[in-house]
Scaffold this motif. Sequence first.
Motif, PDB file in Angstrom:
ATOM      1  N   ASP A  10     -60.585   7.689  61.870  1.00  0.00           N
ATOM      2  CA  ASP A  10     -59.507   8.328  62.570  1.00  0.00           C
ATOM      3  C   ASP A  10     -58.736   9.404  61.714  1.00  0.00           C
ATOM      4  OD1 ASP A  10     -60.109   6.269  64.291  1.00  0.00           O
ATOM      5  OD2 ASP A  10     -58.422   5.070  63.761  1.00  0.00           O
ATOM      6  N   HIS A  11     -58.628   9.260  60.442  1.00  0.00           N
ATOM      7  CA  HIS A  11     -58.157  10.249  59.726  1.00  0.00           C
ATOM      8  C   HIS A  11     -58.919  11.553  59.731  1.00  0.00           C
ATOM      9  CE1 HIS A  11     -55.089  12.005  57.038  1.00  0.00           C
ATOM     10  NE2 HIS A  11     -55.897  11.689  55.530  1.00  0.00           N
ATOM     11  N   GLY A  12     -60.188  11.299  59.526  1.00  0.00           N
ATOM     12  CA  GLY A  12     -61.033  12.761  59.520  1.00  0.00           C
ATOM     13  C   GLY A  12     -61.074  13.467  58.211  1.00  0.00           C
ATOM     14  N   LYS A  13     -60.548  12.865  57.231  1.00  0.00           N
ATOM     15  CA  LYS A  13     -60.625  13.534  55.825  1.00  0.00           C
ATOM     16  C   LYS A  13     -61.292  12.548  54.973  1.00  0.00           C
ATOM     17  CE  LYS A  13     -57.020  16.483  57.619  1.00  0.00           C
ATOM     18  NZ  LYS A  13     -57.086  17.671  57.665  1.00  0.00           N
ATOM     19  N   ASP A  14     -61.489  13.542  53.626  1.00  0.00           N
ATOM     20  CA  ASP A  14     -62.152  12.963  52.708  1.00  0.00           C
ATOM     21  C   ASP A  14     -61.517  11.861  51.888  1.00  0.00           C
ATOM     22  OD1 ASP A  14     -64.552  14.389  53.133  1.00  0.00           O
ATOM     23  OD2 ASP A  14     -63.816  15.852  51.486  1.00  0.00           O
ATOM     24  N   PHE A  15     -60.288  11.746  52.131  1.00  0.00           N
ATOM     25  CA  PHE A  15     -59.019  10.874  51.559  1.00  0.00           C
ATOM     26  C   PHE A  15     -58.548   9.923  52.540  1.00  0.00           C
ATOM     27  CE2 PHE A  15     -59.332  14.620  48.925  1.00  0.00           C
ATOM     28  CZ  PHE A  15     -59.901  14.074  47.660  1.00  0.00           C
ATOM     29  N   LEU A  16     -58.051   8.750  52.271  1.00  0.00           N
ATOM     30  CA  LEU A  16     -57.347   7.776  53.287  1.00  0.00           C
ATOM     31  C   LEU A  16     -56.238   8.231  53.717  1.00  0.00           C
ATOM     32  CD1 LEU A  16     -58.196   4.613  51.143  1.00  0.00           C
ATOM     33  CD2 LEU A  16     -59.174   5.247  53.295  1.00  0.00           C
ATOM     34  N   VAL A  17     -55.437   9.052  52.892  1.00  0.00           N
ATOM     35  CA  VAL A  17     -53.944   9.435  53.224  1.00  0.00           C
ATOM     36  C   VAL A  17     -53.830  10.752  52.862  1.00  0.00           C
ATOM     37  CG1 VAL A  17     -51.625   9.133  52.980  1.00  0.00           C
ATOM     38  CG2 VAL A  17     -53.190   7.032  52.828  1.00  0.00           C
ATOM     39  N   GLY A  18     -53.193  11.599  53.751  1.00  0.00           N
ATOM     40  CA  GLY A  18     -53.124  13.077  53.575  1.00  0.00           C
ATOM     41  C   GLY A  18     -54.365  13.617  53.322  1.00  0.00           C
ATOM     42  N   ASN A  19     -54.309  14.738  52.407  1.00  0.00           N
ATOM     43  CA  ASN A  19     -55.739  15.411  51.929  1.00  0.00           C
ATOM     44  C   ASN A  19     -55.848  15.513  50.574  1.00  0.00           C
ATOM     45  OD1 ASN A  19     -58.037  16.295  52.789  1.00  0.00           O
ATOM     46  ND2 ASN A  19     -57.421  18.337  53.028  1.00  0.00           N
ATOM     47  N   GLN A  20     -55.445  14.591  49.762  1.00  0.00           N
ATOM     48  CA  GLN A  20     -55.614  14.690  48.269  1.00  0.00           C
ATOM     49  C   GLN A  20     -55.873  13.067  47.845  1.00  0.00           C
ATOM     50  OE1 GLN A  20     -51.600  16.346  47.297  1.00  0.00           O
ATOM     51  NE2 GLN A  20     -51.181  14.341  46.354  1.00  0.00           N
ATOM     52  N   LEU A  21     -56.259  13.176  46.730  1.00  0.00           N
ATOM     53  CA  LEU A  21     -56.434  11.950  45.919  1.00  0.00           C
ATOM     54  C   LEU A  21     -55.509  11.156  45.922  1.00  0.00           C
ATOM     55  CD1 LEU A  21     -58.773  10.428  44.602  1.00  0.00           C
ATOM     56  CD2 LEU A  21     -57.967  11.094  42.527  1.00  0.00           C
ATOM     57  N   SER A  22     -55.464   9.816  46.173  1.00  0.00           N
ATOM     58  CA  SER A  22     -54.149   8.705  46.162  1.00  0.00           C
ATOM     59  C   SER A  22     -54.770   7.618  45.307  1.00  0.00           C
ATOM     60  CB  SER A  22     -53.494   8.552  47.150  1.00  0.00           C
ATOM     61  OG  SER A  22     -54.227   7.724  47.975  1.00  0.00           O
ATOM     62  N   ARG A  23     -53.780   6.541  44.837  1.00  0.00           N
ATOM     63  CA  ARG A  23     -54.265   5.661  44.240  1.00  0.00           C
ATOM     64  C   ARG A  23     -54.881   4.734  45.154  1.00  0.00           C
ATOM     65  NH1 ARG A  23     -49.342   1.516  43.760  1.00  0.00           N
ATOM     66  NH2 ARG A  23     -50.847  -0.001  43.315  1.00  0.00           N
ATOM     67  N   ALA A  24     -54.732   4.847  46.644  1.00  0.00           N
ATOM     68  CA  ALA A  24     -55.330   3.961  47.513  1.00  0.00           C
ATOM     69  C   ALA A  24     -56.948   4.288  47.572  1.00  0.00           C
ATOM     70  CB  ALA A  24     -55.014   4.518  49.040  1.00  0.00           C
ATOM     71  N   ASP A  25     -57.319   5.653  47.510  1.00  0.00           N
ATOM     72  CA  ASP A  25     -58.897   6.211  47.288  1.00  0.00           C
ATOM     73  C   ASP A  25     -59.072   5.412  45.976  1.00  0.00           C
ATOM     74  OD1 ASP A  25     -58.637   7.950  49.409  1.00  0.00           O
ATOM     75  OD2 ASP A  25     -57.395   9.171  48.240  1.00  0.00           O
ATOM     76  N   VAL A  26     -58.684   5.614  44.959  1.00  0.00           N
ATOM     77  CA  VAL A  26     -58.967   5.174  43.745  1.00  0.00           C
ATOM     78  C   VAL A  26     -59.309   3.718  43.504  1.00  0.00           C
ATOM     79  CG1 VAL A  26     -58.639   4.880  41.094  1.00  0.00           C
ATOM     80  CG2 VAL A  26     -57.756   6.940  42.312  1.00  0.00           C
ATOM     81  N   GLN A  27     -58.449   2.930  44.238  1.00  0.00           N
ATOM     82  CA  GLN A  27     -58.614   1.467  44.319  1.00  0.00           C
ATOM     83  C   GLN A  27     -59.531   0.930  45.410  1.00  0.00           C
ATOM     84  OE1 GLN A  27     -53.867   0.880  43.474  1.00  0.00           O
ATOM     85  NE2 GLN A  27     -54.928  -1.107  43.786  1.00  0.00           N
ATOM     86  N   LEU A  28     -59.759   1.937  46.429  1.00  0.00           N
ATOM     87  CA  LEU A  28     -60.874   1.395  47.229  1.00  0.00           C
ATOM     88  C   LEU A  28     -62.113   1.461  46.675  1.00  0.00           C
ATOM     89  CD1 LEU A  28     -61.931   0.765  50.125  1.00  0.00           C
ATOM     90  CD2 LEU A  28     -61.550   3.100  50.811  1.00  0.00           C
ATOM     91  N   LEU A  29     -62.388   2.701  45.891  1.00  0.00           N
ATOM     92  CA  LEU A  29     -63.579   2.894  45.303  1.00  0.00           C
ATOM     93  C   LEU A  29     -63.907   1.939  44.324  1.00  0.00           C
ATOM     94  CD1 LEU A  29     -65.975   4.852  44.581  1.00  0.00           C
ATOM     95  CD2 LEU A  29     -64.674   5.956  42.942  1.00  0.00           C
ATOM     96  N   GLU A  30     -63.028   1.459  43.548  1.00  0.00           N
ATOM     97  CA  GLU A  30     -63.318   0.396  42.689  1.00  0.00           C
ATOM     98  C   GLU A  30     -63.632  -0.908  43.452  1.00  0.00           C
ATOM     99  OE1 GLU A  30     -60.555  -2.879  39.865  1.00  0.00           O
ATOM    100  OE2 GLU A  30     -59.641  -1.235  41.129  1.00  0.00           O
ATOM    101  N   ILE A  31     -62.967  -1.158  44.604  1.00  0.00           N
ATOM    102  CA  ILE A  31     -63.309  -2.372  45.347  1.00  0.00           C
ATOM    103  C   ILE A  31     -64.804  -2.130  45.718  1.00  0.00           C
ATOM    104  CG2 ILE A  31     -63.028  -3.632  47.388  1.00  0.00           C
ATOM    105  CD1 ILE A  31     -61.257  -4.247  45.058  1.00  0.00           C
ATOM    106  N   LEU A  32     -65.187  -1.047  46.338  1.00  0.00           N
ATOM    107  CA  LEU A  32     -66.406  -0.672  46.986  1.00  0.00           C
ATOM    108  C   LEU A  32     -67.789  -0.939  45.852  1.00  0.00           C
ATOM    109  CD1 LEU A  32     -65.947   2.474  48.880  1.00  0.00           C
ATOM    110  CD2 LEU A  32     -65.924  -0.018  49.973  1.00  0.00           C
ATOM    111  N   ILE A  33     -67.264  -0.558  44.621  1.00  0.00           N
ATOM    112  CA  ILE A  33     -68.338  -0.761  43.508  1.00  0.00           C
ATOM    113  C   ILE A  33     -68.550  -2.120  43.114  1.00  0.00           C
ATOM    114  CG2 ILE A  33     -69.056  -0.151  41.105  1.00  0.00           C
ATOM    115  CD1 ILE A  33     -67.795   2.742  41.699  1.00  0.00           C
ATOM    116  N   MET A  34     -67.350  -2.999  43.144  1.00  0.00           N
ATOM    117  CA  MET A  34     -67.280  -4.311  42.996  1.00  0.00           C
ATOM    118  C   MET A  34     -68.184  -5.063  44.157  1.00  0.00           C
ATOM    119  SD  MET A  34     -63.552  -5.071  41.597  1.00  0.00           S
ATOM    120  CE  MET A  34     -64.164  -6.981  41.465  1.00  0.00           C
TER     121      MET A  34
END
Length: 222
Positions: free
Chosen positions: A142-166
């Motif tokens: 729905d967002h259509g961007k590389d990141f979850l919120v806005g168009n820059q890296l946020s903690r949500a992206d970092v924490q999602l990546l951590e969880i995805l790898i786990m």
Amino acid sequence: MSGKPKLHYFNGRGRMETIRWLLAAAGVEFEESFLEKKEDLTKLQNDGSLLFQQVPMVEIDGMKLVQTRAIANYISTKYNLYGKDLKERALIDMYVEGLFDLNDLLMTHEILPADKKDQHFANMMDKAENRYLPVFEKVLKDHGKDFLVGNQLSRADVQLLEILIMAEEFKPDIFAKFPLLQSFKAKLGNIPTIKKFLQPGSQRKPPSDEKVVDQVMKIFYS
């Protein structure tokens, strides 16, 4: 005294791993002081370093911060990982709270008795694949961007990546139904600070083995 943040925890993932991820993504070097026995925890408790008698604890900017979310909030705000305005921060908070819920499921699995692991694994994977991961697949679509919120890296992206790898460690084909999450994982993994953290020899911790679990039990539950 070094100006680097100093992390006090056992030598494993647990609740400190998200803090390590956020600092690493922000390009911040940090030191670690590992609890190796119950006496190490008792010393911190007795000298007044732990407000609620619990770790994780992070020494940063002259403070001794405890409570995982408070530490993560501070680091995220300090290093511009918390969105550009109140609305973005609200979205980040929503996503992060869901990720903490899933993270708790994944972490709990590591310390369960062997006779309870199979049932917990089935429940954990069901919730991951049918409750949590579809949410983030849809957000990215729905967002259509590389990141979850806005168009820059946020903690949500970092924490999602951590969880995805786990999650992938538990089930290597877990992204079969989530192509956008697969792409997200690959893109974020190439951000230089994160790519460095993912390399062997970094301060990222591996999945907990029996030795780590045994040590945790002795420190916190003996």
